[in-house]
Write a protein that holds these residues in place. Sequence first.
Motif, short mmCIF file in Angstrom:
data_model
loop_
_atom_site.label_atom_id
_atom_site.label_comp_id
_atom_site.label_asym_id
_atom_site.label_seq_id
_atom_site.Cartn_x
_atom_site.Cartn_y
_atom_site.Cartn_z
N GLY A 34 -23.99 -0.33 0.71
CA GLY A 34 -22.43 -0.20 1.05
C GLY A 34 -22.37 0.14 2.56
O GLY A 34 -23.41 0.67 3.03
N PRO A 35 -21.34 -0.39 3.19
CA PRO A 35 -21.26 -0.02 4.75
C PRO A 35 -20.88 1.29 4.88
O PRO A 35 -20.89 2.11 3.86
N ASN A 36 -20.99 1.84 6.21
CA ASN A 36 -21.16 3.20 6.34
C ASN A 36 -19.34 3.56 5.94
O ASN A 36 -18.57 2.75 6.07
N GLY A 37 -19.36 4.94 5.28
CA GLY A 37 -17.95 5.38 5.01
C GLY A 37 -17.62 4.68 3.72
O GLY A 37 -16.31 4.60 3.57
N LEU A 211 -22.92 -1.84 -5.51
CA LEU A 211 -22.38 -2.17 -4.12
C LEU A 211 -21.08 -1.58 -4.01
O LEU A 211 -20.30 -1.74 -4.85
N LEU A 212 -20.97 -0.78 -2.98
CA LEU A 212 -19.44 -0.16 -2.59
C LEU A 212 -18.93 -0.63 -1.54
O LEU A 212 -19.31 -0.98 -0.64
N LYS A 213 -17.52 -0.45 -1.52
CA LYS A 213 -16.73 -0.78 -0.44
C LYS A 213 -15.45 0.02 -0.61
O LYS A 213 -14.77 -0.14 -1.58
N GLN A 218 -17.92 -2.82 -5.91
CA GLN A 218 -17.74 -4.47 -5.78
C GLN A 218 -18.68 -5.11 -6.87
O GLN A 218 -18.46 -6.28 -7.23
N ALA A 219 -19.71 -4.45 -7.24
CA ALA A 219 -20.69 -5.32 -7.91
C ALA A 219 -21.61 -4.09 -8.61
O ALA A 219 -21.86 -3.24 -7.82
N LYS A 229 -24.28 -14.04 -1.19
CA LYS A 229 -23.72 -14.21 -0.16
C LYS A 229 -22.20 -13.89 0.17
O LYS A 229 -21.75 -12.99 1.08
N GLU A 230 -21.48 -14.40 -0.54
CA GLU A 230 -19.98 -14.31 -0.19
C GLU A 230 -19.40 -12.78 -0.59
O GLU A 230 -18.89 -12.12 0.08
N LYS A 231 -20.26 -12.20 -1.65
CA LYS A 231 -19.89 -10.68 -1.94
C LYS A 231 -20.20 -9.93 -0.69
O LYS A 231 -19.40 -9.15 -0.25
N LEU A 232 -21.21 -10.03 -0.33
CA LEU A 232 -21.95 -9.27 0.78
C LEU A 232 -21.12 -9.58 2.01
O LEU A 232 -20.71 -8.74 2.69
N GLU A 233 -20.77 -10.89 2.45
CA GLU A 233 -19.87 -11.01 3.49
C GLU A 233 -18.52 -10.47 3.46
O GLU A 233 -18.06 -9.93 4.61
N ASP A 234 -17.96 -10.38 2.19
CA ASP A 234 -16.75 -9.60 2.16
C ASP A 234 -16.77 -8.26 2.59
O ASP A 234 -15.96 -7.55 2.94
N VAL A 235 -17.76 -7.62 1.80
CA VAL A 235 -18.00 -6.17 2.10
C VAL A 235 -18.47 -5.57 3.34
O VAL A 235 -17.92 -4.67 3.93
N TYR A 236 -19.42 -6.45 4.03
CA TYR A 236 -19.83 -5.96 5.38
C TYR A 236 -18.90 -6.75 6.49
O TYR A 236 -19.40 -6.45 7.75
#
Lengths: 488, 347
Positions: A34-37, A211-213, A218-219, A229-236
């Motif tokens: 997941g992204p930072n934070g 996968l965290l957001k 998230q998943a 692709k779509e999931k990661l683009e949304d999260v990152y």
Amino acid sequence: MIHIQRISGGYGKEPIVKDISFHVNAGEIFSIVGPNGSGKSTLLKFIYGALEPMTGEVNIDQRSLSSYSQKELARKIAVLPQHTETAFSFTVREVVELGRYPHQKGWFSTNTKNDEDMVQHAMKDTGVEAFAHLPMDMLSGGEKQRVLLARALAQEADILLLDEPTNHLDISFQISLLDTLKKWTLDKKLTVVAVLHDLNMAAMYSDRVLLLKDGTEQAIDKPAYVMEKEKLEDVYHTQLYRREHPSVPSPLISLVPSENDHSFTSDAIDQLSIHENKDHTLISSPDYWKTLSSAVIGAGFGWHRLFINRHVDKSYYAEHPEEEFSHYLQTQQLDVADTAGMMTAARLEDGAAARLTDAEGDVFVYATAGVANAVDASRAYKKSSSPVSVGTINIWIFIHGTLTEAAYAQLMMTATEAKVKALFDKNIKDPDTETTATGTSTDSVLIAASQQGSKYDYGGTISVLGKKTAKAVYDAVCQTLDNYICRK
Amino acid sequence: MFLKKSKKFLIFTAGFLFLLGTIIVGVSLGSVSIPMGASAQILWNAIWGIPTHIDETYQTIVLQIRLPRAMLAALVGAALAMAGAAFQGLLRNPLADPYTLGVSSGAALGAVLVLFLGWTLPVIGDFTLPVVSIITGFLTLFVLLGFVRFIERKLTTETIILAGIIISSFLGSVISLLIALTGEELRQIISWLMGSVAMRGWDYVWLMLPFFIVGALLLMASRKELNALVFGEDTAKTLGVNTERKRVMILAGASLLTGSAVAVSGTIGFVGLVVPHLMRLLFGPDHQSLVPLSAIFGAGFLVITDVTARTLIAPTELPIGVITAIVGAPVFGLLLFHERRRRIKVT
């Protein structure tokens, strides 16, 4: 092994991790990305009890985390911290020996023979034995990390938690660390939970990924499902592409720079320029095209802006045609990395081009042909095979538009079918079998798309793009065959 | 987690011989010089209760005047050095010691209240002095750590020391003020503040001993945990250390040692800094050896320092803290320099 039930919490009043549930099985590598934070490290802290959740429960081996004493817990879970700095520099052996602490009883305990053996074993497994007597601050980042890994191993815990273990490590150390962990999960039934920030590392090494957001799930599944692709683009919040890893069955995530300077100022085909001389035909472009080809230089998928159809003699032979061709390009002062190159024994002056343009699309095809070694594919099994690199019917297809990979693959078929029909209509025969040829033994195709403008999902024969391509290929091949036959 | 067993045995033997040597020197040198052989024999016979055929005056000087003084110096030295080693490990701070943290000043304030205002608590009687010192020392430590945590969560090396110095100078002034108000001579105040083990007799040794033993045991039982704590509290926890309990044990042990030492000798600075640092340089940072070695060499160091203090400009006697400060302050500076350099190299 680990059961997390509806856990929420953080450092202050606002929870950082929100209502997360999952379980980790014995012998599994489980990654948290997941992204930072997004709460990755916080979540990990709940698992090893460094932080108390506000609500929810952590169970290790069907027992609540809070029912473990600190020593008991350390025999169950070892943690590899991100990095370690100490005011005093212990030797490697002293650091690894600390891992035996949870196995020692009493206030004045000393090391037993078993402790000594485990320490030795852990140092051996991590390859730090050689510098056992050196102080920590004399080691490199990767070596320090391995020492800490040895310490965790000496703990003989069933579970290993890692907080961004590959931070500050160069690539070879990252790989060797994760390789080691993978091996231990198989050999020692070690269970690994890792916070990773490199999605590709997570994809390659994990059995499952969370996968965290913003602290929410998230998943949670196998990497192939999580890394969409779509999931990661949304999260990152960034543009990225997913491909398949070239050599292992795992997804591969590629990032796209937001300032992408790849852009044609107008229709890309208008900007192609063609130069001919007796040795080659060179089609050059100011910017790059995404190509799929069977060319000698630049085969497979690639990005190119120089397209060269080189004439060679029928008797051409080189042990390494690619090397020889590269050398040729250098003498012509052409950048090999930018070039897609084919060879042909056919006469370049017989070459023909066709362009079909309208509001729905723009396709340009250039082809050269000679049919001396024409083959009927259905009868080809009768012939003896010989490896050849000199192409005979070479087809170059340029499309202004954005193509999916499926469209590339379909266009390959479409182009081939159009070529076969051209040979059929021109009544080209396989000289050995006296039946209608489907091509020659050394044909080559390149499909180049500008990846700008209209998007094309399909390239089949009756798709918008397929129809144009088929017609242009058919026209160009027929024309070059006519030129060839006339000259004979 | 130890040095090779044979090497370790050798180092400890050397330490004990060093301590014994300093004590023999300590009881021999002074206004009346006694041959070392004679004082060694007096000591030997006294231990085994064998009658000695040496001059009675010598025997009195050795056993009643100089030996208690040397023993007190040894106890104080051992206490301060162990406390220093423990503070440094727990706070992950090579600059920490009872003096730089202000704990000595806190304990001194308690001692001054008892000595100069003539307090005596019921039940504990004579032990009022060390008990009050230990309590005020412990309180000072809590104020210090609370204050630093209030400033920043991370407990940076310099912030702790700066806070220690602030507390230390504040308490020092309060002590001076208190003593001045009681009408004592200024010279005596300075002498007390700089520390001394003179003219205390066996009473003070017995006064300190029980607290010393408990404090030393607490720290000796926390050596492995100190090693783990050097890697930070979070890491220590993951290694299985019950950090909450151990922290209290270590702070209590170090406070017992510091408080009881200050109660009998005033504020003797830098012993807890110089000795553990030297031990670390020679034998490595492993607390399993570091804590006991600091005790042994700290004891010997202070005995020798005391001899120096009373013989350097004899017949005038210097406060022992003057000598430790002359040695300790430059070492402190050097450590600060290395600490900054190390940090710059890391970042």
